[in-house]
Design an enzyme around this catalytic site. Structure first.
Site, short mmCIF file in Angstrom:
data_model
loop_
_atom_site.label_atom_id
_atom_site.label_comp_id
_atom_site.label_asym_id
_atom_site.label_seq_id
_atom_site.Cartn_x
_atom_site.Cartn_y
_atom_site.Cartn_z
N ASP A 9 -33.06 15.13 26.58
CA ASP A 9 -33.20 13.73 26.94
C ASP A 9 -34.41 13.24 26.14
OD1 ASP A 9 -33.21 11.27 28.46
OD2 ASP A 9 -34.77 12.14 29.71
N ARG A 10 -34.59 11.94 26.00
CA ARG A 10 -35.70 11.43 25.19
C ARG A 10 -36.89 11.00 26.05
NH1 ARG A 10 -35.92 5.87 21.80
NH2 ARG A 10 -36.98 5.29 23.72
N ASP A 11 -36.74 9.89 26.78
CA ASP A 11 -37.87 9.32 27.51
C ASP A 11 -38.28 10.22 28.66
OD1 ASP A 11 -37.68 7.16 25.76
OD2 ASP A 11 -36.37 6.03 27.10
N ASP A 17 -42.57 7.94 29.15
CA ASP A 17 -41.59 7.02 29.71
C ASP A 17 -42.33 5.83 30.30
OD1 ASP A 17 -39.19 5.96 30.46
OD2 ASP A 17 -38.68 7.53 31.89
N SER A 18 -41.60 4.75 30.51
CA SER A 18 -42.18 3.56 31.12
C SER A 18 -41.13 2.87 31.97
CB SER A 18 -42.67 2.60 30.04
OG SER A 18 -42.95 1.33 30.59
N ASP A 19 -41.50 2.50 33.18
CA ASP A 19 -40.58 1.75 34.03
C ASP A 19 -40.29 0.37 33.43
OD1 ASP A 19 -40.25 3.79 35.86
OD2 ASP A 19 -41.94 3.13 37.09
N TYR A 21 -39.67 0.03 30.29
CA TYR A 21 -38.90 0.38 29.08
C TYR A 21 -39.81 0.53 27.85
CZ TYR A 21 -34.90 -0.68 31.97
OH TYR A 21 -34.00 -0.69 32.99
N THR A 52 -29.75 10.10 25.00
CA THR A 52 -30.66 9.22 25.72
C THR A 52 -29.99 7.94 26.21
OG1 THR A 52 -32.75 7.97 25.51
CG2 THR A 52 -31.51 8.33 23.48
N HIS A 93 -25.50 0.94 27.07
CA HIS A 93 -24.92 0.16 28.17
C HIS A 93 -25.83 0.07 29.39
CE1 HIS A 93 -21.48 2.06 25.92
NE2 HIS A 93 -21.25 0.76 25.76
N ASP A 128 -35.59 14.99 32.62
CA ASP A 128 -36.62 14.80 33.64
C ASP A 128 -36.08 14.08 34.87
OD1 ASP A 128 -36.32 12.32 32.31
OD2 ASP A 128 -38.38 11.74 32.78
#
Length: 179
Positions: A9-11, A17-19, A21, A52, A93, A128
């Protein structure tokens, strides 16, 4: 020779990561040790692919050119360490679009398997979030949880049976390369 494939996975696994984005290359910041881990795996003969969810595209927060630039940055950083990143697939999407690619659906994992013409059974998919682990289970991948990103929070949920748990990508690289 059998392809040694690892899917990430990436973020939250490769980068912070960020909520809110990750909306620009400037906001795309690698987690400590992640770039080195990918390069080490690559140099040890592993093909490292990425799957991702990128619903920020559907939400209009950034466009495909920005996403491609983030992935180009990832490739450049890994190349500087002497490694390479394999196929990167993404789901553009939103959660309500009904696609087959958005995790926990396994469409992206199937796309990677198709690209490399390999079965997914037993291939490690590192994420994660519970959605990552569920996508892995759906296609008989080995679910692997890292404690980076949302990983610590995910630990509190009911994980798929047989999920492996590591501190971070560097710990996974050490395990796969040395054991």
């Amino acid at each position: 020779m059998l392809l040694k494939l690892l899917i990430l996975d990436r973020d939250g696994v490769i980068n912070h990561d960020s909520d809110a984005y990750i909306k620009s290359v400037e906001e795309w910041l690698p987690l400590p040790g992640s770039i080195e881990a990918i390069a080490q795996l690559s140099k040890a003969g592993w093909t490292v692919a990425v799957a991702t969810n990128q619903s920020g595209i559907a939400r209009g927060y950034y466009d495909l050119a920005v996403l491609e630039a983030m992935h180009e940055r990832l490739r450049e950083l890994v190349a500087e360490q002497g490694g390479e990143v394999g196929l990167i697939v993404y789901c553009p999407h939103g959660p309500d679009d009904g696609c087959d690619c958005r995790k926990p659906k396994p469409g992206m994992l199937k796309a990677i398997a198709g690209h490399y013409a390999v079965p997914l059974a037993g291939v490690w998919f590192v994420g994660d979030s519970l959605g990552d682990l569920e996508a892995a289970k759906a296609v008989d991948c080995q679910p692997v949880l890292v404690k980076t990103g949302k990983g610590e929070k995910t630990l509190g949920k009911t994980l798929p049976v047989g999920t492996l748990i590591f501190d971070d990508l560097a710990a996974i690289a050490a395990e796969l390369i040395h054991n």
